[in-house]
Every structure is written in structure tokens, then in C-alpha cells.
Write an enzyme that holds these catalytic residues in place. Structure first.
Site, short mmCIF file in Angstrom:
data_model
loop_
_atom_site.label_atom_id
_atom_site.label_comp_id
_atom_site.label_asym_id
_atom_site.label_seq_id
_atom_site.Cartn_x
_atom_site.Cartn_y
_atom_site.Cartn_z
CB THR A 89 -9.15 -0.28 -0.49
OG1 THR A 89 -8.12 0.71 -0.42
CG2 THR A 89 -9.11 -0.99 -1.81
CG ASP A 90 -8.49 4.57 2.17
OD1 ASP A 90 -7.69 3.62 2.06
OD2 ASP A 90 -8.19 5.75 1.87
CB THR A 138 -6.98 3.09 -5.47
OG1 THR A 138 -6.78 3.99 -4.39
CG2 THR A 138 -5.66 2.81 -6.14
CB SER A 180 -13.90 4.69 -0.15
OG SER A 180 -12.74 4.48 0.60
N1 ASP Z 1 -8.08 6.45 -1.39
C1 ASP Z 1 -8.61 5.26 -1.87
C2 ASP Z 1 -10.09 5.15 -1.49
O1 ASP Z 1 -10.90 5.68 -2.18
C3 ASP Z 1 -7.84 4.09 -1.46
C4 ASP Z 1 -8.15 2.93 -2.33
O2 ASP Z 1 -9.12 2.86 -3.02
O3 ASP Z 1 -7.32 2.00 -2.31
O4 ASP Z 1 -10.43 4.53 -0.51
#
Ligand code: ASP
Length: 358
Positions: free
Chosen positions: A124-125, A45, A91
């Protein structure tokens, strides 16, 4: 998208918005006395954009490493940068090939005398899985800092720019050395050992379970208040373990009325299973049966918990069902350790010892 500025924007145009090629470029380097920080970008993100400032989901990963840095005023006063774009994806799309390539890239930068620290931008995931993997495998005492964002770069009140600024501040600070891999989000510094994503949307999503934050970062000010005791990075038994294939390990979530079919399918394909068991590691009747099925074919089963705080300790269940205990590692992190452990040994005794100390 108004985010991208200056020479980096020109480079972005040249490479295309989804350039995956590794780029090594010098951000304007005002003073050779500044620390030299490698920024390794993977997507997420923090590198995403949406057509609307209030669109907080269904955005696209599209911003490159040096554009992320160009968009944060003041970074050039903190450090000199080198960039590497390992991938530009969400991620949850990261697989073993990318994880091992990322770890090799982090190690290469850490091995260089002229690099003072590494910052990794990441979705973050699954950030906690990558962070713990690097924490166990990177052979360094230099600061390695992971950072992400909960809101895309185009959002109202995007959190990525300040998170990235703080990550560079932390990676440039000598007090960050020998602390293992750190996660910097929302003004807090958390150890990769303890960090978990505790909220699906909010900017304070990253929490350290009951072990607490290691420190705070606020602008250019950093203060640590604790240090973790468990071995990591240069002191890990698994250092440089990213050079081999990783053992296949599944996670199976236990629940009321569970059946054994997941175990039947899993044991044909893996060397290990992490059970997201209930409470302090209790197994439903069919999970116990599944664990016995796994034991018969030599698949190692580790009991972790669906509950994200507390400990699963060795118990009589382990003697009955041939399982091991994950202690305070959540299922995702227990899987990381079990994969590295199975690279080195099949000895359940040794693997249990590692779960007790890592
Ligand atoms: N979908 C995102 C990821 O790549 C979520 C994030 O980065 O906050 O994990």
C-alpha cells in the site's frame, strides 16, 4: 502460519516461500462461464506473514499469488484465475525495472481475448504511484483493479482476504469497464487518478481526496456512483508508454529555511523536478532560486503541493521562475506524469497542457 491451504500450499512448498518465478496455473475452474481474471501479485502487506497474530509491523512478504487466492473462501465461485508473480517485495522496493515489467504483464493479459479483467495485489505504501502509472499507460477498457491490505495475512482481523474478494468482484463486473485503473480497499472503489494513502496504519487508509469514491462494493454487490472525466488507459496519450525508459525525476520537499543544495545535486542527475511546495504552490526563497538553477540547465520544474487536497494552478510565479503547475496531482503522481511527459517532449507548453487535463 495457518493461512495456506490445499493444492496451492503444495505448490508453495515446491516453489519455496519466496518464489519469484512467474507461475501460470489454473485455480480449480468450476465453470467455463465464469469470468477469467488474471491475478498479478507483487507482494506487500497483503502477502505478508508474522509469527504473532498481534504483530502489525516488521512482518515478512512470503505468500504467493495463488496461495492468496486459495486462502479466500468463495473466490472459486466468482471467477477462473490465472496467476503471475511479478515480484514478491514491499512496495517501497519497487523500481523502474519492476514497474515496467508489471505494466507489460498487465498489458499482455489485457490484450488476450480470453481475459476479462486483471487484479494486482500490491503493497500500500506506493500503491498510488503504480496505480496512476498503469492508469496512464495500459491500453485497455477492461477492468484493472489494484488491491492491498493494511494488516498482514496472519493478523487478527486481517483485511487482505475481504479486500481481495472485493477486488475480484469488481474486476469481474462489467460496470467496471472503461473506468481506468481502480483501487479497491475497505469496501470502496477509488480511481487511481484520485486515490491517496491517507493513514499510515488504519484499514480505511485509502481516500479519494475531495473527488470522492467512484463506488462501493459489499460482498458480491457493486454500485458505481460516478465516473472520472480525465483521460486514461485506452484514451491516454501515454498508452503503452511502459516500453521505454522513464525520465529521471526527483521530488524536493519545500519548507521554512530551505537551502539550495538539493537543487544543486538534483539538476546534475534528472530531467525534471517536482516541488512539493507549500499551500497553493508557494515557493520559499531558496526553492525559487533552485527552480531558476534548474531552468538554466533545461530541467523542468513542476510545482505541486505538500497539502494533499486542492489545486496548484499556473501563476505569475511560473513566468518568474520557469516552473509549471501540477493542478490537482500530488507530488508522487505529478512525478509519474512528468516522467511520461518527458519521454515524449521537452516542450514546457505541451507538458503544462498535459498537467491541465490529466
Ligand atoms: N510495507 C507495505 C508495502 O509493501 C505496506 C503495505 O503493503 O501495507 O507497501
Amino acid at each position: 502460519m495457518v493461512l495456506l491451504l490445499g493444492p496451492a500450499r503444495i505448490l508453495q512448498r515446491t516453489l519455496g516461500d519466496n518464489a519469484l518465478a512467474t507461475q501460470t496455473a489454473n485455480q480449480s475452474a468450476p465453470s467455463p462461464d465464469l469470468p477469467r481474471i488474471a491475478i498479478i501479485a507483487t507482494g506487500g502487506t497483503i502477502a505478508s506473514a508474522a509469527p504473532d497474530k498481534t504483530q502489525l509491523a516488521d512482518y515478512k512478504v512470503s505468500v504467493s499469488a495463488n496461495d492468496l487466492v486459495s486462502a479466500v473462501p468463495g473466490l472459486e465461485e466468482l471467477a477462473q484465475f490465472e496467476f503471475e508473480q511479478v515480484c514478491n517485495i514491499e512496495s517501497h522496493e519497487i523500481d523502474d525495472e519492476i514497474l515496467l515489467r508489471l505494466a507489460a504483464s498487465v498489458q499482455r493479459f489485457c490484450d488476450r481475448d480470453d481475459i476479462d479483467g486483471v487484479v494486482i495485489t500490491h503493497g500500500t505504501d506506493t500503491l498510488e504511484e503504480t496505480a496512476f502509472f498503469l492508469h496512464l499507460t495500459i491500453d485497455t477498457i477492461k477492468p484493472v483493479v489494484m488491491v492491498g491490505a493494511m494488516r498482514p495475512a496472519t493478523a487478527l482481523s486481517a483485511d487482505g482476504p475481504l479486500n481481495l474478494f472485493h477486488a475480484v468482484v469488481v474486476a469481474s463486473n462489467q460496470a467496471s469497464a472503461s473506468r481506468g485503473v481502480l483501487v479497491v480497499m475497505n469496501d470502496r472503489i477509488v480511481s487511481a487518478r484520485h486515490v491517496t494513502k491517507g493513514h499510515a496504519n488504519a484499514v480505511d487508509a485509502f481516500v479519494p481526496t475531495e473527488f470522492g469514491y467512484l463506488g462501493l462494493v459489499f460482498g458480491r454487490w457493486v454500485q458505481y456512483q460516478s465516473r472520472i472525466d480525465m483521460p486514461h488507459t485506452a484514451f491516454s496519450d501515454f498508452k503503452r508508454g511502459f516500453t521505454h525508459d522513464l525520465a529521471a525525476v526527483d521530488i524536493i520537499y519545500d519548507h521554512q529555511g530551505a537551502k539550495t543544495h538539493h537543487y544543486g545535486a538534483s539538476i546534475k542527475n534528472v530531467k525534471g523536478i517536482v516541488l512539493a511546495a507549500t499551500g497553493q504552490g508557494s515557493l520559499s526563497p531558496k526553492a525559487s532560486q533552485g527552480a531558476l538553477m534548474a531552468k538554466e540547465v533545461g530541467v523542468v520544474v513542476v510545482r505541486s503541493s505538500r497539502v494533499w487536497q486542492g489545486v496548484v494552478r499556473p501563476s505569475v510565479k511560473d513566468e518568474q521562475f520557469g516552473t509549471l503547475a501540477a493542478y490537482t496531482l500530488n507530488p508522487a503522481k505529478a512525478r509519474v506524469l512528468l516522467r511520461l511527459a518527458l519521454q515524449r517532449t521537452d516542450s514546457r507548453e505541451q507538458i503544462q497542457k498535459w498537467f491541465a487535463i490529466y
